[in-house]
Design a protein around this motif. Structure first.
Motif, short mmCIF file in Angstrom:
data_model
loop_
_atom_site.label_atom_id
_atom_site.label_comp_id
_atom_site.label_asym_id
_atom_site.label_seq_id
_atom_site.Cartn_x
_atom_site.Cartn_y
_atom_site.Cartn_z
N VAL A 18 -1.02 9.67 -3.35
CA VAL A 18 -0.33 8.41 -4.51
C VAL A 18 0.43 8.85 -4.95
CG1 VAL A 18 -2.51 7.07 -4.08
CG2 VAL A 18 -2.41 7.71 -5.74
N GLY A 19 1.84 7.68 -5.55
CA GLY A 19 2.38 8.13 -6.69
C GLY A 19 1.90 7.08 -8.02
N ALA A 20 2.87 7.66 -8.83
CA ALA A 20 2.58 6.90 -10.21
C ALA A 20 2.08 5.55 -9.59
CB ALA A 20 3.88 7.53 -11.01
N ASP A 21 3.51 5.11 -9.06
CA ASP A 21 3.14 3.30 -8.82
C ASP A 21 1.82 3.19 -7.92
OD1 ASP A 21 3.46 3.98 -6.37
OD2 ASP A 21 5.37 2.60 -5.81
N GLN A 22 0.71 4.28 -8.57
CA GLN A 22 -0.37 4.09 -6.78
C GLN A 22 -0.24 3.55 -5.41
OE1 GLN A 22 -3.28 5.42 -8.62
NE2 GLN A 22 -1.82 5.53 -9.62
N ARG A 23 1.40 3.47 -5.16
CA ARG A 23 1.05 3.49 -3.72
C ARG A 23 1.16 5.19 -2.68
NH1 ARG A 23 6.00 -0.42 -2.09
NH2 ARG A 23 6.98 1.62 -3.93
N ILE A 24 0.77 4.80 -1.14
CA ILE A 24 0.31 5.83 -0.78
C ILE A 24 1.50 6.67 -0.10
CG2 ILE A 24 -0.03 6.78 1.79
CD1 ILE A 24 -2.10 3.72 1.21
N VAL A 25 2.28 8.22 -0.11
CA VAL A 25 2.87 8.49 -0.38
C VAL A 25 2.65 9.06 1.33
CG1 VAL A 25 4.15 10.68 -0.96
CG2 VAL A 25 3.83 8.78 -2.89
N ALA A 26 1.91 10.23 1.07
CA ALA A 26 1.38 10.56 2.74
C ALA A 26 -0.59 10.05 2.32
CB ALA A 26 1.52 12.08 2.43
N LEU A 79 0.63 -1.10 0.01
CA LEU A 79 -0.02 -0.11 0.21
C LEU A 79 1.07 1.66 -0.33
CD1 LEU A 79 -2.95 -1.24 2.01
CD2 LEU A 79 -2.97 -0.14 -0.10
N TRP A 80 2.01 1.78 0.86
CA TRP A 80 2.61 2.66 1.45
C TRP A 80 3.98 2.43 0.19
CZ3 TRP A 80 -0.09 0.91 5.40
CH2 TRP A 80 -1.39 2.23 6.14
N VAL A 81 4.35 3.32 0.04
CA VAL A 81 6.18 3.70 -0.40
C VAL A 81 6.99 3.06 0.49
CG1 VAL A 81 5.11 5.20 -2.60
CG2 VAL A 81 6.07 5.92 -0.68
N GLU A 82 8.29 2.56 0.18
CA GLU A 82 8.37 3.06 1.58
C GLU A 82 8.90 4.14 2.94
OE1 GLU A 82 13.07 1.36 2.69
OE2 GLU A 82 12.63 1.05 0.70
N SER A 83 9.15 4.88 1.85
CA SER A 83 9.34 6.10 2.68
C SER A 83 7.95 7.15 3.14
CB SER A 83 10.43 7.14 2.53
OG SER A 83 9.44 8.16 1.39
N GLY A 84 6.86 6.22 2.95
CA GLY A 84 4.93 6.51 3.19
C GLY A 84 4.94 6.98 4.54
N THR A 85 3.90 7.79 4.61
CA THR A 85 4.19 8.79 5.72
C THR A 85 2.81 8.93 5.79
OG1 THR A 85 5.66 10.32 5.82
CG2 THR A 85 3.62 11.53 7.04
N HIS A 86 1.80 8.52 7.11
CA HIS A 86 0.53 8.32 8.32
C HIS A 86 0.61 9.51 9.24
CE1 HIS A 86 -3.27 6.59 10.11
NE2 HIS A 86 -2.94 7.52 10.83
#
Length: 140
Positions: free
Chosen positions: A125-133, A32-39
């Motif tokens: 979401v980023g270009a890969d459809q994973r959550i950035v923030a 779901l999230w990019v490696e550096s994703g933030t919640h």
């Protein structure tokens, strides 16, 4: 605009908070999230008040990266879902505008089906459809 990709993202996001098995939960987080994703959570008023009483300004709480995200999701699972009293589900509202997804979620009492909590989520979401923030606004 709500499409099947957006609905799928929302369903997977809400679903991760109910995963019991740690390995499955970690895999879902990494999907779901990019490696550096933030919640980022806007904490309830009682937490902000308690923090202010200790001299802290707690306008937000943040978890960044897979390890912190996993701890955040696991803690929520243990507090609300593990005992079988509650579950989470997507609400009726979900919309996407370019790289922003906004949706409602609900916490439901498993015994009665009554909605006992909920909130609104805003995902970048980023270009890969994973959550950035991920910005969470629980209902007061």
């Amino acid at each position: 605009m709500t499409d099947s990709t957006t609905r799928d993202l929302v369903a997977r996001y809400v679903g991760v908070w109910g995963l019991a098995e740690a390995g499955e939960r970690r895999k879902a987080i990494e999907t779901l999230w990019v490696e550096s994703g933030t919640h980022v959570l806007q904490p309830p008023e009682e937490i902000r008040t308690a923090a202010a009483g200790l001299g802290f300004v707690a306008s937000t709480l943040e978890a960044t990266g897979y390890d912190e995200l996993e701890a955040r999701v696991a803690r929520t699972y243990e507090e609300f879902v593990a005992g079988g009293e509650y579950s989470f589900r997507p609400g009726a509202y979900a919309v996407r505008l370019k790289d922003v997804v906004r949706f409602d979620w609900e916490m439901v009492a498993t015994a009665s089906g009554e909605v006992v909590g909920g909130g609104q989520e805003v995902l970048m979401v980023g270009a890969d459809q994973r959550i950035v923030a991920d910005y969470q606004f629980p209902n007061p």
